[in-house]
Design a protein around this motif. Structure first.
Motif, mmCIF file in Angstrom:
data_model
loop_
_atom_site.group_PDB
_atom_site.id
_atom_site.type_symbol
_atom_site.label_atom_id
_atom_site.label_comp_id
_atom_site.label_asym_id
_atom_site.label_seq_id
_atom_site.Cartn_x
_atom_site.Cartn_y
_atom_site.Cartn_z
ATOM 1 N N MET A 46 0.734 -1.277 -0.097
ATOM 2 C CA MET A 46 0.090 -0.030 0.053
ATOM 3 C C MET A 46 0.851 1.242 0.144
ATOM 4 S SD MET A 46 -3.267 -0.474 -0.236
ATOM 5 C CE MET A 46 -4.500 -1.744 -0.054
ATOM 6 N N GLU A 100 -6.788 -5.098 2.980
ATOM 7 C CA GLU A 100 -6.451 -4.737 1.956
ATOM 8 C C GLU A 100 -7.318 -5.730 0.995
ATOM 9 O OE1 GLU A 100 -2.182 -4.557 0.055
ATOM 10 O OE2 GLU A 100 -3.093 -5.926 -1.336
ATOM 11 N N THR A 158 -9.440 -6.182 -2.709
ATOM 12 C CA THR A 158 -9.328 -6.163 -3.985
ATOM 13 C C THR A 158 -10.647 -6.023 -4.791
ATOM 14 O OG1 THR A 158 -7.364 -7.852 -3.963
ATOM 15 C CG2 THR A 158 -8.406 -7.556 -6.031
ATOM 16 N N ARG A 195 -6.549 -2.168 -5.646
ATOM 17 C CA ARG A 195 -6.351 -2.286 -4.186
ATOM 18 C C ARG A 195 -6.853 -1.032 -3.282
ATOM 19 N NH1 ARG A 195 -0.539 -3.074 -3.050
ATOM 20 N NH2 ARG A 195 -0.237 -1.586 -4.650
ATOM 21 N N TYR A 209 -7.687 0.285 0.471
ATOM 22 C CA TYR A 209 -7.263 0.274 1.986
ATOM 23 C C TYR A 209 -8.509 0.367 2.750
ATOM 24 C CZ TYR A 209 -5.218 1.624 6.660
ATOM 25 O OH TYR A 209 -5.103 1.678 7.848
ATOM 26 N N ARG A 229 -10.024 4.724 -4.063
ATOM 27 C CA ARG A 229 -8.741 4.775 -5.021
ATOM 28 C C ARG A 229 -8.004 5.974 -5.086
ATOM 29 N NH1 ARG A 229 -10.347 1.616 -10.106
ATOM 30 N NH2 ARG A 229 -11.490 0.373 -8.644
ATOM 31 N N SER A 263 -4.887 4.004 -0.587
ATOM 32 C CA SER A 263 -5.158 3.374 -1.496
ATOM 33 C C SER A 263 -4.264 3.599 -2.705
ATOM 34 C CB SER A 263 -6.668 3.196 -1.628
ATOM 35 O OG SER A 263 -7.452 2.759 -0.671
ATOM 36 N N ASP A 277 -15.598 -0.384 -5.641
ATOM 37 C CA ASP A 277 -14.850 -0.361 -4.582
ATOM 38 C C ASP A 277 -15.763 -0.343 -3.165
ATOM 39 O OD1 ASP A 277 -12.947 -0.063 -6.316
ATOM 40 O OD2 ASP A 277 -12.277 2.029 -5.773
#
Length: 335
Positions: A1, A23, A25, A31, A33, A77, A82, A98
């Motif tokens: 990250m 984390e 996906t 990815r 956070y 993101r 992230s 997300d």
């Protein structure tokens, strides 16, 4: 990250230490956070932050709720921890992807939550309105200092009389890649004017400035471009969960007219709260009001559902109803 996001490190606006981090996906491999605070078995609240912010933005709200709620916050993101994605990874589909990925990764099997979103976080909830994962997981929603369409024309950072001039100026602002530079007296004043109410305290302005200045300029511009052409009225009309709306009366980015528009479109609208003198950054300017609405939603739509007796299975045996004569005969036998 990515590196730790900028934020203040002391006082009520400093982010508390999470119980766990995850984390996540997303659908396209991005990815994300996420943090979980509070007891695992407490009612769940999932919060999505706005443009140029991070999990740290929710710090005072998390501190208010954490004793008796499970609180999940995540970095959109490109924000906070992230990582950024390529240019194709920005849009309302990505926002929805997300959010549902975070819900699935951080909630237990069949666990539901109250979902809350500030600014772009509220737009995230609107974008995910038709997703089966949101419908299965969301018991209720809070849309905080947000809007669904026409942001450049409605915004008042540049209060030109001409709608065309306002639209152009705000689109340039949203899409700008200019670095904000270090936090300074000048940039604090500019940030307060654009995003906060006149009564915002120096501590609140500092907390917001640290967070906003930590957002990479390219990420800020890419998401700002998405917001400049946003059209989520259809998503709002299909957000079929109990929903409350909150706005600051002095919000220049998403003025109260945006919240009133949401109220007129939401299918299960449960009330609009306007905070006098507050700007766009309501979770920091008045965290008690934001946390209070989240608590009410948990009480009315999450705890109430959890406390309701489960219905009997469809094939469960149902005792036969006795006729009055059979009841009398039964009494004679036991007399």
């Amino acid at each position: 990250m990515s590196r730790r996001p900028g934020h203040v490190t002391g006082g009520p606006y400093a982010p508390p230490v999470p119980r766990t981090t995850t984390e996540v996906t997303s659908a396209d491999g991005a990815r994300v956070y996420a943090e979980t605070h509070g007891p695992e078995d407490a009612p769940a609240v999932v919060l999505a932050h706005g443009w140029t912010c991070s999990t740290a933005f929710w710090a005072p709200v998390v501190r208010d709720l954490v004793a008796d709620h499970k609180v999940v916050v995540y970095d959109q993101r490109g924000h906070g921890r992230s990582p950024a994605t390529g240019p194709a990874g920005y849009g309302t589909t990505a926002l929805a992807d997300d959010l549902v990925a975070v819900l699935e990764a951080t909630l237990g099997p069949d666990e539901r939550a109250v979902v809350g979103g500030h600014s772009m976080g509220g737009m995230t909830i609107m974008a995910a309105a038709e997703r089966p994962e949101l419908r299965a997981r969301a018991a209720a929603a809070l849309l905080c200092s947000t809007g669904c369409a026409g942001l450049p024309a409605a915004s008042q950072v540049f209060p030109f009389r001409s709608e065309r001039a306002r639209r152009l100026a705000h689109r340039l602002l949203l899409g700008s890649r200019s670095p904000l530079g270090p936090v300074s007296p000048l940039t604090r004043r500019a940030l307060k004017y654009a995003t906060m109410g006149p009564d915002a305290t120096p501590e609140q302005v500092e907390a917001c400035a640290r967070i906003v200045h930590a957002c990479p300029p390219a990420v800020r511009a890419r998401w700002g471009t998405v917001l400049s052409v946003l059209e989520l009225t259809g998503g709002v009309s299909r957000l079929e969960v109990p929903t409350v709306v909150l706005a600051g009366s002095a919000d220049r980015l998403t003025p109260p007219v945006q919240s009133r528009r949401l109220a007129s479109v939401l299918p299960d609208f449960r009330g609009l709260t306007e905070l006098p003198g507050k700007g766009h950054m309501t979770p920091i300017e008045d965290p008690g009001a934001v946390a209070g609405l989240l608590r009410e939603l948990v009480r009315d739509h999450l705890r109430a559902t959890a406390d309701r007796p489960a219905p009997a299975p469809a094939d469960a045996a149902v005792p036969a109803q006795k006729t009055p004569q059979e009841t009398a005969q039964q009494k004679e036998k036991t007399a």
